[in-house]
Design an enzyme around this catalytic site. Structure first.
Site, PDB file in Angstrom:
ATOM      1  N   PHE A   1      12.162   2.569   5.196  1.00 38.89           N
ATOM      2  CA  PHE A   1      12.935   1.351   5.448  1.00 38.89           C
ATOM      3  C   PHE A   1      12.491   0.165   4.591  1.00 38.89           C
ATOM      4  CE2 PHE A   1      13.212   3.934   9.240  1.00 38.89           C
ATOM      5  CZ  PHE A   1      14.570   3.902   9.502  1.00 38.89           C
ATOM      6  N   GLY A   2      11.411   0.304   3.868  1.00 40.82           N
ATOM      7  CA  GLY A   2      10.929  -0.803   3.057  1.00 40.82           C
ATOM      8  C   GLY A   2       9.473  -0.602   2.724  1.00 40.82           C
ATOM      9  N   GLU A   3       8.869  -1.652   2.130  1.00 38.34           N
ATOM     10  CA  GLU A   3       7.483  -1.496   1.700  1.00 38.34           C
ATOM     11  C   GLU A   3       6.520  -1.465   2.883  1.00 38.34           C
ATOM     12  OE1 GLU A   3       8.188  -4.754  -0.537  1.00 38.34           O
ATOM     13  OE2 GLU A   3       8.530  -3.648  -2.395  1.00 38.34           O
ATOM     14  N   VAL A   4       5.378  -0.799   2.650  1.00 37.94           N
ATOM     15  CA  VAL A   4       4.288  -0.844   3.623  1.00 37.94           C
ATOM     16  C   VAL A   4       3.188  -1.677   2.970  1.00 37.94           C
ATOM     17  CG1 VAL A   4       2.696   0.505   5.023  1.00 37.94           C
ATOM     18  CG2 VAL A   4       4.902   1.486   4.397  1.00 37.94           C
TER      19      VAL A   4
ATOM     20  N   ILE B   1       0.809  -1.217   0.000  1.00 33.96           N
ATOM     21  CA  ILE B   1       0.000   0.000   0.000  1.00 33.96           C
ATOM     22  C   ILE B   1       0.840   1.265   0.000  1.00 33.96           C
ATOM     23  CG2 ILE B   1      -2.092  -0.954   1.021  1.00 33.96           C
ATOM     24  CD1 ILE B   1      -1.076   0.041   3.733  1.00 33.96           C
TER      25      ILE B   1
ATOM     26  N   ASP C   1       6.818  16.925  13.360  1.00 33.03           N
ATOM     27  CA  ASP C   1       6.602  16.756  11.922  1.00 33.03           C
ATOM     28  C   ASP C   1       5.109  16.592  11.647  1.00 33.03           C
ATOM     29  OD1 ASP C   1       7.232  16.571   9.277  1.00 33.03           O
ATOM     30  OD2 ASP C   1       8.029  14.534   9.351  1.00 33.03           O
TER      31      ASP C   1
ATOM     32  N   LYS D   1       4.592  -2.598   8.189  1.00 33.25           N
ATOM     33  CA  LYS D   1       5.786  -1.909   7.691  1.00 33.25           C
ATOM     34  C   LYS D   1       6.933  -2.887   7.760  1.00 33.25           C
ATOM     35  CE  LYS D   1       4.954   2.872   8.796  1.00 33.25           C
ATOM     36  NZ  LYS D   1       5.506   4.076   9.355  1.00 33.25           N
TER      37      LYS D   1
ATOM     38  N   ALA E   1       5.207   3.061   0.255  1.00 35.88           N
ATOM     39  CA  ALA E   1       6.641   2.857   0.391  1.00 35.88           C
ATOM     40  C   ALA E   1       7.116   3.672   1.564  1.00 35.88           C
ATOM     41  CB  ALA E   1       7.345   3.299  -0.883  1.00 35.88           C
TER      42      ALA E   1
HETATM   43  P1  AMP Z   1       5.226   5.849   6.299  1.00 34.40           P
HETATM   44  O1  AMP Z   1       6.524   5.163   6.111  1.00 34.40           O
HETATM   45  O2  AMP Z   1       4.660   5.675   7.672  1.00 34.40           O
HETATM   46  O3  AMP Z   1       5.241   7.297   5.867  1.00 34.40           O
HETATM   47  O4  AMP Z   1       4.196   5.091   5.310  1.00 34.40           O
HETATM   48  C1  AMP Z   1       4.271   5.200   3.917  1.00 34.40           C
HETATM   49  C2  AMP Z   1       2.880   5.156   3.308  1.00 34.40           C
HETATM   50  O5  AMP Z   1       2.242   3.929   3.606  1.00 34.40           O
HETATM   51  C3  AMP Z   1       1.957   6.240   3.873  1.00 34.40           C
HETATM   52  O6  AMP Z   1       2.039   7.450   3.186  1.00 34.40           O
HETATM   53  C4  AMP Z   1       0.583   5.602   3.694  1.00 34.40           C
HETATM   54  O7  AMP Z   1       0.099   5.816   2.386  1.00 34.40           O
HETATM   55  C5  AMP Z   1       0.872   4.113   3.868  1.00 34.40           C
HETATM   56  N1  AMP Z   1       0.577   3.701   5.248  1.00 34.40           N
HETATM   57  C6  AMP Z   1       1.416   3.713   6.297  1.00 34.40           C
HETATM   58  N2  AMP Z   1       0.801   3.268   7.411  1.00 34.40           N
HETATM   59  C7  AMP Z   1      -0.463   2.960   7.049  1.00 34.40           C
HETATM   60  C8  AMP Z   1      -1.609   2.464   7.764  1.00 34.40           C
HETATM   61  N3  AMP Z   1      -1.561   2.201   9.065  1.00 34.40           N
HETATM   62  N4  AMP Z   1      -2.745   2.271   7.065  1.00 34.40           N
HETATM   63  C9  AMP Z   1      -2.800   2.560   5.740  1.00 34.40           C
HETATM   64  N5  AMP Z   1      -1.772   3.043   5.033  1.00 34.40           N
HETATM   65  C10 AMP Z   1      -0.609   3.246   5.669  1.00 34.40           C
END
Ligand code: AMP
EC number: 2.7.10.1
Length: 892
Positions: free
Chosen positions: A577-580, A572, A691, A598, A574
């Site tokens: 540190f890697g894919e989400v 869903i 942030d 994550k 990026a």
């Molecule tokens: P982050 O590394 O936390 O900035 O996550 C990267 C992207 O993954 C975010 O911009 C969201 O689009 C998606 N994402 C992260 N955490 C969630 C979550 N709990 N539910 C849905 N999407 C998420």
């Protein structure tokens, strides 16, 4: 999607109906006309009456071929390469005779591709497809007609259809098959119907049907009614021995100890014999019983006072609310029995409802025998009528009374602080309960600092003096309300030698209970207010850095999850540190839930692993509906993962851009309220986010916004918006308060500044703050008192709040609890949101001083494309999409 059957009827000789085959030799039926060489062609073809079935917008898909005029032998002459489409609405079938004048033109249809002689030879069809939509339609049906003015066309197919949002079951709510609205971007709000044995949670569930026939923006949901739980999209009754009470708890729970549910569908469990429950006990609490008697009671006689002390009972009955009562009886001379002590005997702090295991009994008669019975009671003692009371008794004999001496300067002062239940800032009035606890503070000084008070609580203070001659009378009651940031306050007493003591509490009367209006407060509301001091009893955030071993911090705050309980289904996003990813989490004994996963990509260094898990160590300390919830971590297998709740609508900035203009102001304020509430929690915990921005807020399917992206300054390293400042370190300039940019002064007040920017992002549906200005220009402009203008259609009250968040002096910015309070007020009173920031306001400059520097003037000038002098007017042509503040006409 329903296809409306259509039959064409020939109206003029020139239009001929032909049975043909297409290039694959499949039979097709076409209507053709090709009177290109003759003048004044006006050939019509119209359809039968088409029932529109209530659709307000229908789509017409035409397939046709058209001859290239240039390819006709003998020149183009009168040849056309277009034809016209018309419609005519009626409530029933009418005379078929064509009445051209009645028809309304839909469009002129041109071909993307026209065929030539050559194509005919090669049997290439060059079929054109054109779609037009028609609406709003108000009648039961429609006729369509096609007009040829001299083209060579073959109409191959006409498909008339409309779109509808199909029947849907979502979050236990059924949404009926719905016909969309007539306007292109219109959303039709549909209220869902909760499925059997379910109820709406807080508000009826709603969805929005788009003109494209898609369901959008789900709001609210249904949950199973008490006694039922959700299994596979329906509500199943709780089994015997299980119950479900609150709407908030989703699954049936096993009855707590000493309670039973003998029938299915229990909403609560009943207590076994000899066990009890009071109304305020939570449903998941075990049934309890009264305590046994206090133990090890001892007495210590001092003249005519007795100090009694005891230990807690052996059996507390399963409760924590044990209190003690004292029964005092005087032994009458000559064995005449016992008599209850008179009203002159004083008990300190009181006689009944003692929470400590000691009491001072004073003003007894000298040389007298007394018998004291000590009883322990708890919350269910009143209910346990059959339960024989258990006492412990103590017999004492008092001594000679002390000498009376009235020496004023040896006085002692006693301060009684009586706390009322925590004040909830609600309309409910809490009166001081008769038996509420109080504390005695002894002092020889005439001034005293009282510390350790609870935040948001009411306290009553009374002062009295004591000399060796005895106690003076109490002073009048002084009532104070501690603020959410309460610390301590100073009380001073003026002493008069005649033993009348007038306490003076030197307190700062500045608490604003709700809102932070700068107008003078109602004196009733002026209570005490203190800042920046930690008070006991409130959890504070623990910096994972304080742990020598970062792994220990992770496991202190995050649950280890076995990877076999997780399935990864989709990517869903990026992360740094890697894919989400997302997928279901199935913990044993728990309901399956969707989670975001994550991952830490392979080949990481130990430092990267630490940094990655850092976020979990922080997130795991929080528990709030507007903070992203950590489900746990996977560290014992690879890849290392952080599991959080899944937020269906992703990050707020993208979500708003995607749904530009589609929410009501109340929905937007609801989102802002959620973010402010999460931030209030973080600031109460002593955590500074640094942030806060719409990109770091996640949105779930119910439009609930949750603060995410935690970590210390290193988090900013991952933020694409963060830029290096002159002092080093990366900072997301557009979201950051000036003092944090200038000298890294990050506080909850700088988070409030960022919150103001988030408000602006939300109200402008994800617009980039300060648009395309460079970071350097933003710093300069903010320094020179430039502030973002109110977004289009933004309620004035919200823009005022933003501007307050952007006060240069950080102590003048509102606190998060004040922001929540204000937003709550606005939500309760939506008419206060009606007044919008008007256009003159949007272009108004709000200088904090009148010295507008050269830079700011040149900055304004950079938006001016052209100056036109017209008579005595100066007309400025601005760059498109420019919002600028005009300082005043002279400056321009
Ligand atoms: P982050 O590394 O936390 O900035 O996550 C990267 C992207 O993954 C975010 O911009 C969201 O689009 C998606 N994402 C992260 N955490 C969630 C979550 N709990 N539910 C849905 N999407 C998420």
């Amino acid at each position: 999607r329903t296809i409306i059957s259509l039959c064409l009827s020939q109206l003029q000789r020139e239009v001929i109906e032909i049975g043909e085959v297409d290039e694959d030799y499949a039979p097709i039926h076409t209507y053709q006309v090709c009177r290109v060489m003759e003048q004044n062609q006006n050939n019509w073809l119209h359809t039968n009456w088409i029932l529109t079935e209530g659709a307000q917008r229908v789509f017409i898909e035409l397939k046709f071929t058209l001859r290239d005029c240039n390819s006709l032998p003998g020149g183009v002459g009168t040849c056309k390469e277009t034809f016209n489409m018309y419609y005519y609405e009626t409530d029933g079938e009418e005379d078929r005779a064509l009445k051209e004048s009645r028809y309304i033109k839909i469009d002129t249809i041109a071909a993307d591709e026209s065929f030539t002689e050559l194509d005919l030879g090669d049997r290439v069809m060059k079929l054109n497809t054109e779609v037009r939509d028609l609406g709003p339609l108000t009648h039961k049906g429609v006729y369509l007609a096609f007009q040829d003015l001299g083209a060579c066309i073959a109409l191959v197919s006409v498909r008339v259809f409309y779109k509808r949002c199909p029947f849907l079951v979502k979050s236990l709510a059924e949404f009926p098959d719905t016909i969309p609205g007539s306007e292109a971007s219109q959303l039709v709000e549909v209220v869902g119907h909760c499925v059997n044995n379910s109820l709406p949670l807080y508000e009826p569930p709603r969805m929005h049907c788009s003109t494209e026939g898609e369901w959008l923006v789900p709001i609210g949901k249904c949950v199973c009614q008490p006694g039922f739980e959700e299994i596979n999209g329906s509500c199943q009754v709780c089994k015997v021995g299980f119950y479900r009470s609150l709407l908030e708890s989703l699954a049936c729970s096993k009855c707590p100890p000493h309670s039973v549910a003998r029938q299915t569908g229990a909403t609560a469990c009943s207590c076994e014999d000899g066990y009890y429950k009071i109304d305020s006990d939570p449903p998941n609490m075990a049934c309890t019983r009264p305590p046994s008697a206090p133990r090890n009671a001892i007495s210590n006689v001092n003249e005519t006072s007795v100090f009694l002390e005891w230990s807690v009972p052996m059996e507390m009955g399963g409760r924590k609310d044990v209190r003690y009562n004292i029964l005092c009886r005087q032994v009458l001379p000559d064995g005449r029995g016992l008599e209850e002590c008179g009203p002159n005997v004083r008990f300190l702090p009181r006689r009944v409802g003692l929470s400590n295991t000691s009491v001072m009994v004073a003003d007894l008669q000298s040389h007298t025998n007394y018998s004291f019975l000590l009883e322990a009671v708890n919350g269910v003692s009143e209910l346990a009528k059959d339960h024989a009371k258990q006492y412990v008794s103590l017999n004492v004999t008092t001594n000679q009374a002390g000498m009376s001496r009235q020496i004023c300067h040896n006085s002692q002062y006693f301060l009684f602080c009586q706390s009322q239940p925590p004040h909830e800032f609600s309309n409910q009035h809490h009166s001081c309960p008769q038996d509420s606890s109080y504390t005695i503070i002894k002092s020889k000084e005439t001034e005293m600092v009282v510390e350790g008070l609870k935040p948001s609580s009411a306290y009553i203070f009374q002062v009295r003096a004591r000399t060796s001659a005895g106690y003076g009378a109490f002073s009048r009651r002084f009532e104070f309300q501690t603020s959410p940031y309460f610390t301590a306050f100073t009380c001073a007493q003026k002493q008069y030698c005649d033993m009348a003591f007038i306490p003076m509490c030197l307190c700062v009367p500045s608490l604003r209970r709700c809102g932070y209006s700068k107008a003078k407060q109602d004196p009733e509301e002026e209570k005490m207010h203190f800042h920046n001091v930690k008070f006991p009893g409130v959890r504070t955030y623990i910096d994972p850095l304080t742990y020598e071993d970062p792994n220990q911090a992770v496991h202190e705050f995050a649950q280890e999850i076995d990877v076999s309980f997780i399935s990864i289904e989709r990517i869903i996003g990026a992360g740094e540190f890697g894919e989400v990813c997302s997928g279901p989490l199935r913990l044993p004994g728990k309901r399956e839930i969707q989670v975001a996963i994550k991952t830490l990509k392979a080949g990481y260094t130990e430092q990267q692993r630490r940094d990655f898990l850092w976020e979990a160590s922080i997130m795991g300390q929080f528990n709030h509906p507007n903070i992203i919830r950590l489900e746990g971590v996977v560290t014992k297998s690879k890849p290392v993962m952080i599991i959080t709740e899944y937020m269906e609508n992703g990050s707020l900035d993208t979500f708003l851009k995607k749904n530009d203009g589609q929410f009501t102001v109340i929905q937007l304020v609801g989102m802002l309220r959620g973010i402010a509430s999460g931030m209030r929690y973080l600031s109460d915990m002593g955590y500074v986010h640094r942030d806060l921005a719409a990109r770091n807020i996640l949105v779930n399917s119910n439009l609930v916004c949750k603060v995410s992206d935690f970590g210390l300054s290193r988090v900013l390293e991952d933020d694409p918006e963060a830029a290096y400042t002159t002092r080093g370190g990366k900072i997301p300039i557009r979201w950051t308060a000036p003092e944090a940019i200038a000298y890294r002064k990050f506080t909850s007040a700088s988070d409030v500044w960022s919150y103001g920017i988030v408000m602006w992002e939300v109200m402008s549906y994800g617009e980039r703050p300060y648009w395309e200005m460079s970071n350097q220009d933003v710093i300069k402009a903010v320094e020179e008192s430039y502030r973002l203008p109110g977004p289009m259609d933004c309620p004035e009250a919200l823009y005022h709040l933003m501007m307050d968040c952007w006060q240069r002096e950080r102590s003048n910015r509102p606190k998060f609890d004040e922001i929540v309070c204000l937003l709550d007020k606005l939500i309760r009173n939506p008419s206060s949101l009606k007044k919008l920031v008007n256009s003159s306001h949007r272009y108004e400059f709000t200088p904090q001083n009148n010295n507008v520097s050269k830079t700011s003037q040149s900055y304004v000038k950079s938006f001016i494309l052209k100056k036109i002098y017209f008579e005595n007017l100066l007309i400025l042509m601005l760059k498109p999409n420019t919002n600028i503040y005009l300082i005043n006409q002279c400056h321009i």
